[in-house]
Write an enzyme that holds these catalytic residues in place. Structure first.
Site, PDB file in Angstrom:
ATOM      1  N   ASP A 158      37.180 -24.120 -31.482  1.00  0.00           N
ATOM      2  CA  ASP A 158      37.398 -25.508 -31.070  1.00  0.00           C
ATOM      3  C   ASP A 158      36.777 -25.717 -29.698  1.00  0.00           C
ATOM      4  O   ASP A 158      36.718 -24.786 -28.883  1.00  0.00           O
ATOM      5  CB  ASP A 158      38.891 -25.840 -31.021  1.00  0.00           C
ATOM      6  CG  ASP A 158      39.528 -25.829 -32.406  1.00  0.00           C
ATOM      7  OD1 ASP A 158      38.831 -26.184 -33.372  1.00  0.00           O
ATOM      8  OD2 ASP A 158      40.713 -25.459 -32.507  1.00  0.00           O
ATOM      9  N   ASP A 176      37.225 -30.508 -37.955  1.00  0.00           N
ATOM     10  CA  ASP A 176      38.546 -31.140 -37.918  1.00  0.00           C
ATOM     11  C   ASP A 176      38.434 -32.654 -38.029  1.00  0.00           C
ATOM     12  O   ASP A 176      39.221 -33.302 -38.740  1.00  0.00           O
ATOM     13  CB  ASP A 176      39.269 -30.778 -36.617  1.00  0.00           C
ATOM     14  CG  ASP A 176      39.586 -29.300 -36.511  1.00  0.00           C
ATOM     15  OD1 ASP A 176      39.701 -28.647 -37.567  1.00  0.00           O
ATOM     16  OD2 ASP A 176      39.707 -28.795 -35.384  1.00  0.00           O
TER      17      ASP A 176
END
Length: 220
Positions: A158, A176
């Site tokens: 991330d 995501d």
């Protein structure tokens, strides 16, 4: 009218065969490319300018205190839920992907919006599955309850950071975003889109006129 319906029936399967893989390949390429760029530029979690500016906590701010980039490794599901269940999440990702392909083959080609939505979700699944399988080749630079220093990383990369006031929204990535947007579209599509009626309207037969009935009656 009939020609239009026949044309749509021919075009929709072609749309699914062309657009779905394009969305999947494009989404996965964008996700993996940005992840590689972020970790190549900022390093592993906490490494960005940690010697010169440790107060930044590895954050590269674009809008100070609101939006920036910060690398992190997620061993759970979306937004860090279910940490430490990487293997199970990888299996569930494969099952979900098989289900989407079955859905696409059965009925998704009937709707262009549904085909696009499933393409977004599939791209998100594959982008994060790539990381959960450790295909990025990273190794841990710190130890915790789940791993030791130097072990291969089986976690999702991330890098996007958003602050909502004083709340630090869990870091996320392009995969995501595709998953969340695709899921929202799928819910809206399920709630509001009606299945198109493809039955051809049959012409109504006009009732015979009274004069025609009289002419058809046999004469005495």
């Amino acid at each position: 009218m009939n020609r239009t319906n026949d044309h749509e029936k021919r075009v929709r399967p072609l749309f699914a065969l062309v657009v779905y893989p394009l969305i999947v390949v494009g989404g996965v390429a964008l996700d993996l490319g940005t992840k590689h760029w972020a970790f190549a530029s900022l390093g592993m979690p906490g490494e960005f300018r940690w010697q010169t500016e440790p107060e930044l906590h590895g954050i590269h701010w674009l809008w100070n205190g609101v939006f920036g980039f910060q690398t992190s490794l997620n061993q759970g599901a979306l937004f860090g839920m279910g940490a430490g269940t990487v293997r199970w999440l990888a299996v569930l990702s494969l099952i979900a992907l098989i289900g989407i392909l079955g859905w696409l083959a059965h009925s998704a080609w009937k709707s262009r919006v549904l085909t696009t939505t499933l393409g977004m979700i599939s791209a998100g699944i594959l982008g994060n599955l790539h990381d959960r399988l450790g295909l990025h080749g990273l190794h841990w630079n710190y130890a915790d309850d789940f791993h030791r220093i130097g072990e291969p990383v089986y976690a999702v990369r991330d890098w996007i950071l958003v602050m909502l006031g004083s709340y630090h929204w869990p870091n996320f990535n392009i995969a995501d975003a595709l998953l969340v947007c695709g899921t929202i579209l799928l819910v809206l599509l399920t709630l509001f889109e009606k299945e198109p009626v493809e039955k051809q309207s049959e012409p109504k037969q006009s009732e015979p006129k009274q004069s025609e009935l009289k002419q058809s009656e046999p004469r005495p």
